[in-house]
Design a protein around this motif. Structure first.
Motif, mmCIF file in Angstrom:
data_model
loop_
_atom_site.group_PDB
_atom_site.id
_atom_site.type_symbol
_atom_site.label_atom_id
_atom_site.label_comp_id
_atom_site.label_asym_id
_atom_site.label_seq_id
_atom_site.Cartn_x
_atom_site.Cartn_y
_atom_site.Cartn_z
ATOM 1 N N VAL A 39 40.250 53.535 25.291
ATOM 2 C CA VAL A 39 39.876 53.374 23.879
ATOM 3 C C VAL A 39 38.682 52.504 23.742
ATOM 4 O O VAL A 39 37.518 52.631 23.041
ATOM 5 C CB VAL A 39 40.837 52.773 22.954
ATOM 6 N N GLY A 82 38.528 50.603 15.671
ATOM 7 C CA GLY A 82 38.277 51.023 16.853
ATOM 8 C C GLY A 82 39.181 50.009 17.828
ATOM 9 O O GLY A 82 39.781 50.242 18.592
ATOM 10 N N LEU A 85 42.756 50.404 17.293
ATOM 11 C CA LEU A 85 43.294 51.467 17.799
ATOM 12 C C LEU A 85 43.607 51.021 19.493
ATOM 13 O O LEU A 85 44.502 51.519 20.211
ATOM 14 C CB LEU A 85 42.396 52.680 17.558
ATOM 15 N N SER A 86 42.543 50.363 19.890
ATOM 16 C CA SER A 86 42.560 49.951 21.473
ATOM 17 C C SER A 86 43.756 48.975 21.650
ATOM 18 O O SER A 86 44.493 49.192 22.729
ATOM 19 C CB SER A 86 41.293 49.243 21.719
ATOM 20 N N ALA A 89 46.730 51.035 21.537
ATOM 21 C CA ALA A 89 46.907 52.125 22.608
ATOM 22 C C ALA A 89 47.739 51.678 23.690
ATOM 23 O O ALA A 89 48.490 52.592 24.563
ATOM 24 C CB ALA A 89 45.377 52.564 22.917
#
Length: 222
Positions: A39, A82, A85-86, A89
């Motif tokens: 990601v 982002g 999300l990383s 993940a």
């Protein structure tokens, strides 16, 4: 699938489950870290590097801005969604890995390595669970943002800071997932030899972690 009944000699059962545990550390850790890495790679963050037990990038300015609650500045370094999300993940990759191991046991064959990896991959939740427990039952704890600034650092906490989702909710899901998959996988420990298999697997996991963290990992991905 029904329970597995032991048919091998005791020593062979112990050996099989010991060797199954030997692959647990690299196979349980790397997919999690790859989830983070891929990601962040897509986001194009600066100075990104994959290591044997983590991912690093030039994140100091980003988190300093977040700790100041200067989200506009943080967003100029990397999008908040982002980075969130990383951070998510990694756990999502772990969930996918565990489900793959469960599927492999049910459809192919209950290899000890599949069982060992599924259990080992979820051991990371212990630190998060301790924090979530304190968060639920101690009203005097600092905020998640203050706790992180003071040194607390795990995936669910970072996701909570960036999204506002409560840490206990994220950790609670992980614990329910662990309880469900862990209970389901118990059927693949051979009946009549479960203690022997479990102890042998744990010893293999410990050897795997020592070898991976102390030798193989630093050589492979320093």
């Amino acid at each position: 699938m029904t329970e597995i009944v032991a048919s091998d000699p005791l020593w062979r059962t112990a050996l099989r489950w010991f060797f199954g545990g030997l692959v647990a550390a690299p196979l349980g850790i790397l997919p999690h870290e790859l989830g983070h890495y891929l990601v962040l790679l897509a986001l194009g963050v600066p100075d990104l590097a994959l290591h044997f037990v983590g991912v690093t990038w030039d994140l100091e300015e980003f988190w300093l801005a977040v700790w100041r609650e200067d989200y506009a500045t943080a967003a100029t370094i990397a999008p908040l969604w982002g980075v969130a999300l990383s951070d998510a993940a990694g756990p999502l990759a772990t969930y996918a890995l565990v489900l793959t191991c469960c599927y492999g046991c049910a459809v192919w064959r209950p290899y000890p390595a599949l069982v060992a990896v599924a259990y080992f991959a979820q051991a990371r939740i212990r630190i998060a669970a301790e924090y979530a427990w304190r968060r639920l039952f101690n009203n005097e704890l600092p905020s998640d943002l203050e706790a992180m600034a003071a040194g607390a650092n795990f995936d669910e906490l970072r996701v909570a800071v960036l999204t506002g989702i409560p840490v206990p909710l994220l950790v609670g899901f992980a614990l329910v997932f662990l309880a469900a998959t862990g209970t389901w996988l118990l059927r693949y420990l051979p009946r009549g030899r479960r203690i022997v298999a479990a102890l042998s697997m744990v010893v293999g996991m410990i050897v795997s972690l020592v070898a991976y963290a102390g030798y193989v990992g630093p050589w492979l991905l320093p």
